[in-house]
Design a protein around this motif. Structure first.
Motif, mmCIF file in Angstrom:
data_model
loop_
_atom_site.group_PDB
_atom_site.id
_atom_site.type_symbol
_atom_site.label_atom_id
_atom_site.label_comp_id
_atom_site.label_asym_id
_atom_site.label_seq_id
_atom_site.Cartn_x
_atom_site.Cartn_y
_atom_site.Cartn_z
ATOM 1 N N PRO A 207 49.507 38.938 37.618
ATOM 2 C CA PRO A 207 48.731 37.641 37.774
ATOM 3 C C PRO A 207 47.417 37.730 38.511
ATOM 4 C CG PRO A 207 51.101 37.460 38.371
ATOM 5 C CD PRO A 207 50.872 38.833 38.418
ATOM 6 N N LEU A 208 47.099 38.725 39.552
ATOM 7 C CA LEU A 208 45.912 38.667 40.049
ATOM 8 C C LEU A 208 44.826 39.409 39.196
ATOM 9 C CD1 LEU A 208 45.086 40.338 43.713
ATOM 10 C CD2 LEU A 208 43.922 41.033 41.708
ATOM 11 N N THR B 201 44.016 36.766 36.313
ATOM 12 C CA THR B 201 43.195 35.731 37.135
ATOM 13 C C THR B 201 41.784 36.177 36.972
ATOM 14 O OG1 THR B 201 45.007 34.569 38.222
ATOM 15 C CG2 THR B 201 42.788 34.159 38.922
ATOM 16 N N VAL C 156 42.802 27.096 40.799
ATOM 17 C CA VAL C 156 44.079 27.135 41.002
ATOM 18 C C VAL C 156 44.655 28.515 41.170
ATOM 19 C CG1 VAL C 156 46.378 26.053 40.685
ATOM 20 C CG2 VAL C 156 44.141 24.450 40.440
ATOM 21 N N LEU C 157 44.335 29.261 40.258
ATOM 22 C CA LEU C 157 45.134 30.688 40.026
ATOM 23 C C LEU C 157 44.291 31.383 41.094
ATOM 24 C CD1 LEU C 157 45.316 30.829 36.244
ATOM 25 C CD2 LEU C 157 46.912 30.312 37.769
ATOM 26 N N LEU D 247 42.910 30.402 44.022
ATOM 27 C CA LEU D 247 43.703 30.257 45.231
ATOM 28 C C LEU D 247 44.956 30.656 45.527
ATOM 29 C CD1 LEU D 247 41.940 26.795 45.544
ATOM 30 C CD2 LEU D 247 41.356 28.800 46.761
ATOM 31 N N ARG D 248 45.737 30.815 44.400
ATOM 32 C CA ARG D 248 47.318 30.965 44.433
ATOM 33 C C ARG D 248 47.204 32.559 44.285
ATOM 34 N NH1 ARG D 248 51.381 32.790 44.778
ATOM 35 N NH2 ARG D 248 53.428 32.313 44.109
ATOM 36 N N TYR D 249 46.414 33.325 43.471
ATOM 37 C CA TYR D 249 46.817 34.771 43.220
ATOM 38 C C TYR D 249 45.866 35.746 43.826
ATOM 39 C CZ TYR D 249 50.492 33.032 40.268
ATOM 40 O OH TYR D 249 51.676 32.437 39.737
#
Length: 391
Positions: free
Chosen positions: A15-16, A19, A185-186, A188-190
């Protein structure tokens, strides 16, 4: 389940990486997205003073803002961290890019495009640095190749989606910039900061050392020669093959597809050859492609030339970015990439200014040939310098 590199170092979570690759596609959409909207925009603002000139500045304004702000944002990221700058610049990207959905004066629209340029500058420098930070040095060829592929694919999507939305309303393509919101959003999350360690045997330099300046010059000259294609090729294709806007757009999209294919295979190219060899190959592809395009007597030959140019474009970002990343310590990556980004957009700004007088004097065909000769000369210089350094 995590993957490992050839040195046994764990690769970062998917996911990182996904992103950061998604964020990278945002940078290529700066101009391509709204290109199909320019005629409708010009009609809408026809009553405003200097509308014809100002509408064209809407296309180039982000590049000017990027040239100025990229080094400053790179320096800021060294103090505050890369992720905060990336997140803030995605916000600026959304606000500046999406402003075209409602602003109704050209000066205000230009201000929004300048804000977009600042956002792009931060996104370009920090996303590449974060990709390098989160991967082992042995994995940089693979991940920077994937970044180049993502940018090529993003260019295709931007051209096609921008054309479809512009057919509905000239403001439609500006909605594409809102895609930065879910990416924010991604991020900040990942995406965390990375504690990148410098390998003990790595080549390092400060961002202002002469060899780094030479690599910025390589980026500048590469962009100067290849940017003759998006700025001049539509007119040349109409002249030699009767190609309309749709056919010209399809061929430019094909160039982006070739860029994607090269990026997907860059890891194997990097495993076999070092950066100076790949940069030399980039200029050889530019030289051959531009000369073929310039001597073309029909659409098929011109298309072959553009595809070969696409090979050079596919090599450019991962090879030159990777060369610079490999030449500086992790802590100064964003500073060096900020200067490289400025060199890239300075080349975009300078290319039509240099090419247009030549085209007016000798014609478009010879302009492409001259650009190809310039690419060949730069390629020879890179190869000779590399040979002498190895000796």
């Amino acid at each position: 389940m995590t993957e490992t590199t050839v040195t046994g170092v764990a690769r970062p979570p998917r996911p990182l990486v996904a992103t950061l690759l998604g964020v990278s596609t945002m940078t290529i959409m700066a101009s391509a997205t709204i290109t199909p909207a320019l005629p409708g925009m010009e009609r809408h603002f026809a009553g405003q003073p200097h509308a014809e000139l100002l509408v064209r500045l809407v296309l180039t304004m982000p590049g000017l803002a990027i040239m100025v702000s990229a080094p400053l944002l790179a320096r800021l990221s060294g103090r505050t961290g890369r992720v905060p700058v990336l997140a803030a610049c995605l916000v600026l990207y959304t606000l500046g890019g999406g402003s075209g959905l409602f602003l109704d004066s050209l000066p205000a629209l230009l201000a929004g495009r300048a804000l977009l340029g600042v956002g792009i500058a931060g996104v370009m420098t920090t996303s590449t640095a974060l990709l390098a930070d989160h991967h082992d040095t042995s994995d940089h060829g693979r991940v920077l190749g994937l970044q180049g592929a993502a940018m090529g694919f993003g260019g295709v999507v931007a051209l096609l989606l921008g054309g479809v939305l512009a057919a509905v309303d000239w403001r439609g393509p500006f909605a594409v910039y809102l895609l930065a919101l879910p990416l924010l959003v991604l991020v900040l999350r990942y995406v965390p900061e990375a504690d990148a360690q410098q390998p003990p045997d790595a080549e390092t330099a400060t961002p202002w050392q002469p060899r780094l300046l030479g690599r910025y010059a390589v980026m500048f000259l590469g962009v100067v020669v290849f940017y003759t294609v998006p700025t001049q090729a539509p007119f040349w294709l109409a002249e030699v093959g009767g190609a309309g806007p749709a056919a010209a757009g399809a061929l430019i999209a094909a160039v982006n597809l070739v860029m994607t294919v090269v990026g997907l295979n860059f890891r194997w190219l990097r495993a076999r050859w070092d950066f100076p060899v790949l940069v030399t190959a980039m200029f050889v592809a530019f030289a051959v492609g531009l000369v073929v395009l310039g001597v073309a007597g029909g659409l098929a030959t011109a298309a072959v030339g553009m595809v070969v140019v696409g090979v050079g474009i596919g090599l450019q970002n991962p090879a030159v970015n990777g060369w610079v990343v490999a030449s500086v310590a992790p802590g100064t990556r964003t500073k060096a990439l900020g200067l490289l980004t400025s060199a890239l957009f300075l080349g975009q700004f300078a290319s039509p200014l240099l090419a247009q007088p030549v085209a007016d004097a000798v014609g478009l065909g010879r302009t492409f040939v001259f650009a190809g000769v310039l690419a060949a000369v730069v390629g020879v210089v890179v190869a000779v310098v590399h040979f002498l350094r190895r000796r």
